[in-house]
Write an enzyme that holds these catalytic residues in place. Sequence first.
Site, PDB file in Angstrom:
ATOM      1  N   SER A 199       0.848  -1.176   0.000  1.00 42.64           N
ATOM      2  CA  SER A 199       0.000   0.000   0.000  1.00 42.64           C
ATOM      3  C   SER A 199       0.889   1.233   0.000  1.00 42.64           C
ATOM      4  CB  SER A 199      -0.896   0.021   1.222  1.00 42.64           C
ATOM      5  OG  SER A 199      -1.743   1.143   1.199  1.00 42.64           O
ATOM      6  N   HIS A 213      -2.468   7.087  -4.896  1.00 46.77           N
ATOM      7  CA  HIS A 213      -2.641   5.960  -3.976  1.00 46.77           C
ATOM      8  C   HIS A 213      -2.664   4.672  -4.775  1.00 46.77           C
ATOM      9  CE1 HIS A 213      -5.645   2.968  -2.441  1.00 46.77           C
ATOM     10  NE2 HIS A 213      -4.810   2.997  -1.420  1.00 46.77           N
ATOM     11  N   ASN A 215      -2.727   0.172  -3.986  1.00 49.47           N
ATOM     12  CA  ASN A 215      -2.818  -0.876  -2.977  1.00 49.47           C
ATOM     13  C   ASN A 215      -3.156  -2.173  -3.682  1.00 49.47           C
ATOM     14  OD1 ASN A 215      -4.517  -2.710  -1.242  1.00 49.47           O
ATOM     15  ND2 ASN A 215      -4.008  -1.214   0.330  1.00 49.47           N
ATOM     16  N   TYR A 216      -2.357  -3.213  -3.471  1.00 48.02           N
ATOM     17  CA  TYR A 216      -2.658  -4.534  -4.029  1.00 48.02           C
ATOM     18  C   TYR A 216      -2.467  -5.567  -2.934  1.00 48.02           C
ATOM     19  CZ  TYR A 216      -2.998  -2.142  -8.391  1.00 48.02           C
ATOM     20  OH  TYR A 216      -3.419  -1.269  -9.361  1.00 48.02           O
ATOM     21  N   GLY A 369      -6.503  -5.141  14.854  1.00 48.33           N
ATOM     22  CA  GLY A 369      -5.340  -4.803  15.675  1.00 48.33           C
ATOM     23  C   GLY A 369      -4.078  -4.855  14.841  1.00 48.33           C
ATOM     24  N   ARG A 371      -0.414  -2.027  13.599  1.00 50.67           N
ATOM     25  CA  ARG A 371       0.346  -0.816  13.935  1.00 50.67           C
ATOM     26  C   ARG A 371      -0.446   0.424  13.558  1.00 50.67           C
ATOM     27  NH1 ARG A 371       5.252  -0.008  11.157  1.00 50.67           N
ATOM     28  NH2 ARG A 371       6.124   1.229  12.844  1.00 50.67           N
ATOM     29  N   ILE A 372      -0.701   1.278  14.509  1.00 46.76           N
ATOM     30  CA  ILE A 372      -1.502   2.462  14.226  1.00 46.76           C
ATOM     31  C   ILE A 372      -0.780   3.370  13.251  1.00 46.76           C
ATOM     32  CG2 ILE A 372      -0.611   3.824  16.165  1.00 46.76           C
ATOM     33  CD1 ILE A 372      -4.255   3.710  14.830  1.00 46.76           C
ATOM     34  N   SER A 374       0.995   2.413  10.811  1.00 46.99           N
ATOM     35  CA  SER A 374       0.776   1.818   9.500  1.00 46.99           C
ATOM     36  C   SER A 374      -0.595   2.155   8.970  1.00 46.99           C
ATOM     37  CB  SER A 374       0.934   0.299   9.575  1.00 46.99           C
ATOM     38  OG  SER A 374       2.226  -0.040   9.972  1.00 46.99           O
TER      39      SER A 374
END
Length: 411
Positions: A199, A213, A215-216, A369, A371-372, A374
């Site tokens: 991403s 942007h 994302n795959y 849940g 990594r924030i 991330s």
Amino acid sequence: MLTSAILSLPRSSSTSAFPPPLACSGALHSSCSLATPTLRVITTASKSPSRNRLLRLRGQASSSSRPMIEKETPESQRPESFLRDSDNKEFSCAGDETVRARFEKMIREVQDGVCSALEAVDGGGNFAEDVWSRPGGGGGISRVLQDGNVFEKAGVNVSVVYGVMPPEAYRAAKPSTSAADDGNNLKPGPVPFFAAGISSVLHPKNPFAPTLHFNYRYFETDAPKDAPGAPRQWWFGGGTDLTPSYIFEEDVRHFHSVQKSACDKFDPSFYPRFKKWCDDYFYIKHRGERRGLGGIFFDDLNNYDQEMLLSFATECANSVIPAYIPIVEKRKDMPFTDSHKAWQQLRRGRYVEFNLVYDRGTTFGLKTGGRIESILVSLPLTARWEYDHKPREGTEEWRLLDACINPKDWI
């Protein structure tokens, strides 16, 4: 007696540095350390003997919460693979590596290529890198270039995630699930899953250079724990979309032409179908407008041959550099005014609104849940909100807004 019910998200205990997401915009928006929500019952303004019992219930509810994904561990070096040993030892019936292994290899190669291209364009900025893993398998590489010559913020992240999601997170990850599926797949018990993805969100400084942007991702779910023997499900998702503040039609046509070329190699119906899907997905409902000028977007894609879809996702990911870099090269040094910059900041505000309110990757990451840093890497360093701002009809700003409200066929 006065009581209040509070839905709370316990704080992350992670101390890992910034970079992802996904989770995303994870590579999967799936890498922060939030626990699942717990309902806490708090009693106030009462001396009732039942107060202690209610507080005990509060403590029990809190202690029962647990992350859907294990806490990450910082690593000093990149491993050859983030897959579990059992996955690395598995091979398909044809004797080749598994789809999991080949997809991870692809996204890591794309990450290297895109980061190299962006550093070359920036001419001064370099990507900072975080590598992290999880004890039960999986991990990721998060790269961010910040305050460069060309890019205010650019994140390119990959992640491989093993976890267990509650049914509501499964719905967030795969909302097309029908009511008939609820009895088979959306059991009360958690659903084990595997996800891998890349991403990226790129925010240039110059308001004439567009945000990009892409994302795959590849997703698999095992049988719910209370439904052993149910079949494993898999699907691909992703896309690439352009979000300019000002329209240069030759740039938008070039970008869409590259997306169409990648799609046409596999199915001529893909581009018109996924272009419309992109326009529909990046819709900011409360504003009545799209986030940008689109591109392609697809999700839950599993009704074609798996090998074909792996090749398709690879082709799309490899198309990012030729679709975007020529545009940035043309626009990065154009002179601009404070007024141009203010409009860019307003449009970035729209970007933030979509990502925090509607984006499926963000929703999935927060529910499982991860990594924030991330999950929130897609957000720009700066944005702006003005009360009831409306561009004057006929201006370049109005023209951009009109295109976001009324999507066009650019090629």
